[in-house]
Design a protein around this motif. Structure first.
Motif, short mmCIF file in Angstrom:
data_model
loop_
_atom_site.label_atom_id
_atom_site.label_comp_id
_atom_site.label_asym_id
_atom_site.label_seq_id
_atom_site.Cartn_x
_atom_site.Cartn_y
_atom_site.Cartn_z
N GLY A 148 -3.68 3.50 -7.22
CA GLY A 148 -4.14 4.32 -6.11
C GLY A 148 -3.86 3.69 -4.75
N VAL A 149 -4.09 2.39 -4.65
CA VAL A 149 -3.82 1.69 -3.39
C VAL A 149 -2.32 1.70 -3.10
N LEU A 150 -1.51 1.46 -4.12
CA LEU A 150 -0.06 1.47 -3.92
C LEU A 150 0.44 2.85 -3.53
N CYS A 151 -0.23 3.89 -4.02
CA CYS A 151 0.18 5.25 -3.67
C CYS A 151 0.05 5.52 -2.17
N LEU A 152 -0.85 4.80 -1.51
CA LEU A 152 -1.05 4.99 -0.08
C LEU A 152 0.12 4.42 0.73
N ALA A 153 0.98 3.64 0.08
CA ALA A 153 2.18 3.13 0.75
C ALA A 153 3.37 4.05 0.51
N GLY A 154 3.08 5.32 0.30
CA GLY A 154 4.09 6.31 -0.05
C GLY A 154 5.33 6.35 0.80
N PRO A 155 5.23 6.25 2.14
CA PRO A 155 6.44 6.33 2.95
C PRO A 155 7.49 5.28 2.61
N PHE A 156 7.06 4.19 1.99
CA PHE A 156 7.99 3.11 1.67
C PHE A 156 8.32 3.02 0.18
N SER A 157 7.45 3.60 -0.66
CA SER A 157 7.63 3.36 -2.09
C SER A 157 7.22 4.53 -2.97
N ALA A 158 7.29 5.76 -2.46
CA ALA A 158 6.88 6.91 -3.27
C ALA A 158 7.71 7.02 -4.55
N TRP A 159 8.97 6.63 -4.47
CA TRP A 159 9.84 6.70 -5.65
C TRP A 159 9.36 5.76 -6.75
N LEU A 160 8.72 4.64 -6.36
CA LEU A 160 8.21 3.68 -7.34
C LEU A 160 6.80 4.02 -7.78
#
Length: 222
Positions: free
Chosen positions: A189-201
């Motif tokens: 969930g925390v990583l999902c908030l970095a979507g602009p840089f890593s949504a593909w991951l």
């Protein structure tokens, strides 16, 4: 209630987690397959992006790939909707946040799937549509819209996952999902908030989390 009716009720109760778990596994597996196919599309940030897009979509096999990717991601969204009630129940009194986040995620995932593959689908099914440099600009626009939709979808997924984690850290005795899986929900969930840089991951990490959650629910006895 007769013994036969009681037995049928028991079997129905036992089958619910089974089918819900299968839906979760399918949602994750189809998301992985759909995104892997999407990764083959040209990078729109390259200086030579127009030529690469024309070369890519001129091939019938790549047009078919677009159709397949869209179908896989749309099917993943439908499977996710079947699994969503389990995740909402796991969120306890924060079920409203989980439901809202889940709906936002699946709607935007489907929009992203359609937008990102619309150019290839059109080229595959409409004879008068030509894959030329002039129309390649449309593909670039649609691919950018698709990635923007995926970024927004991951924000919805973050709300869902963080609602599940927060509930299990409170006073509620939620046993729908095991502790290790809720901590994994926090990380994803925390990583999902970095979507602009890593949504593909992060979309792939979410898919893996759904597979794990589906397996847990499927194996759980009523």
């Amino acid at each position: 209630m007769t013994a036969s009716q009681s037995g049928e009720t028991t079997r129905a109760g036992e089958s619910r987690p089974l089918w819900a778990g299968i839906a979760g596994i399918l949602a994750g597996a189809l998301m992985i397959a759909g995104h892997v196919l999407t990764w083959r599309t040209p990078d729109t940030q390259d200086d030579d992006a127009i030529r690469e897009i024309v070369t890519f979509y001129s091939k019938d096999s790549n047009q078919a790939l677009s159709v397949t990717s869209a179908l896989l991601l749309l099917a993943a969204g439908l499977a996710f909707l079947c699994f969503l009630p389990v995740l909402v129940r796991a969120a306890g009194r924060r079920s409203t946040f989980a439901l809202a986040g889940g709906i936002v995620f699946v709607v935007l995932l489907m929009i992203s799937a359609i937008a990102g593959n619309a150019y290839g689908i059109t080229a595959s099914n409409v004879d008068v549509f030509r894959v030329v440099p002039e129309t390649a600009l449309i593909a670039i626009l649609l691919l950018e819209v698709a990635y923007g939709g995926l970024i927004a979808a991951m924000v919805g997924a973050a709300v869902l996952l963080l609602a599940i984690w927060r509930t299990t850290r409170g006073t509620e005795d939620i046993k729908v999902l095991p502790s290790w899986l809720t901590w994994a929900a926090l990380v994803v969930g925390v990583l999902c908030l970095a979507g602009p840089f890593s949504a593909w991951l992060t979309s792939m990490l979410l898919a893996l989390w759904l597979v794990a959650a589906g397996l847990v629910v499927m194996l759980k006895r009523a």
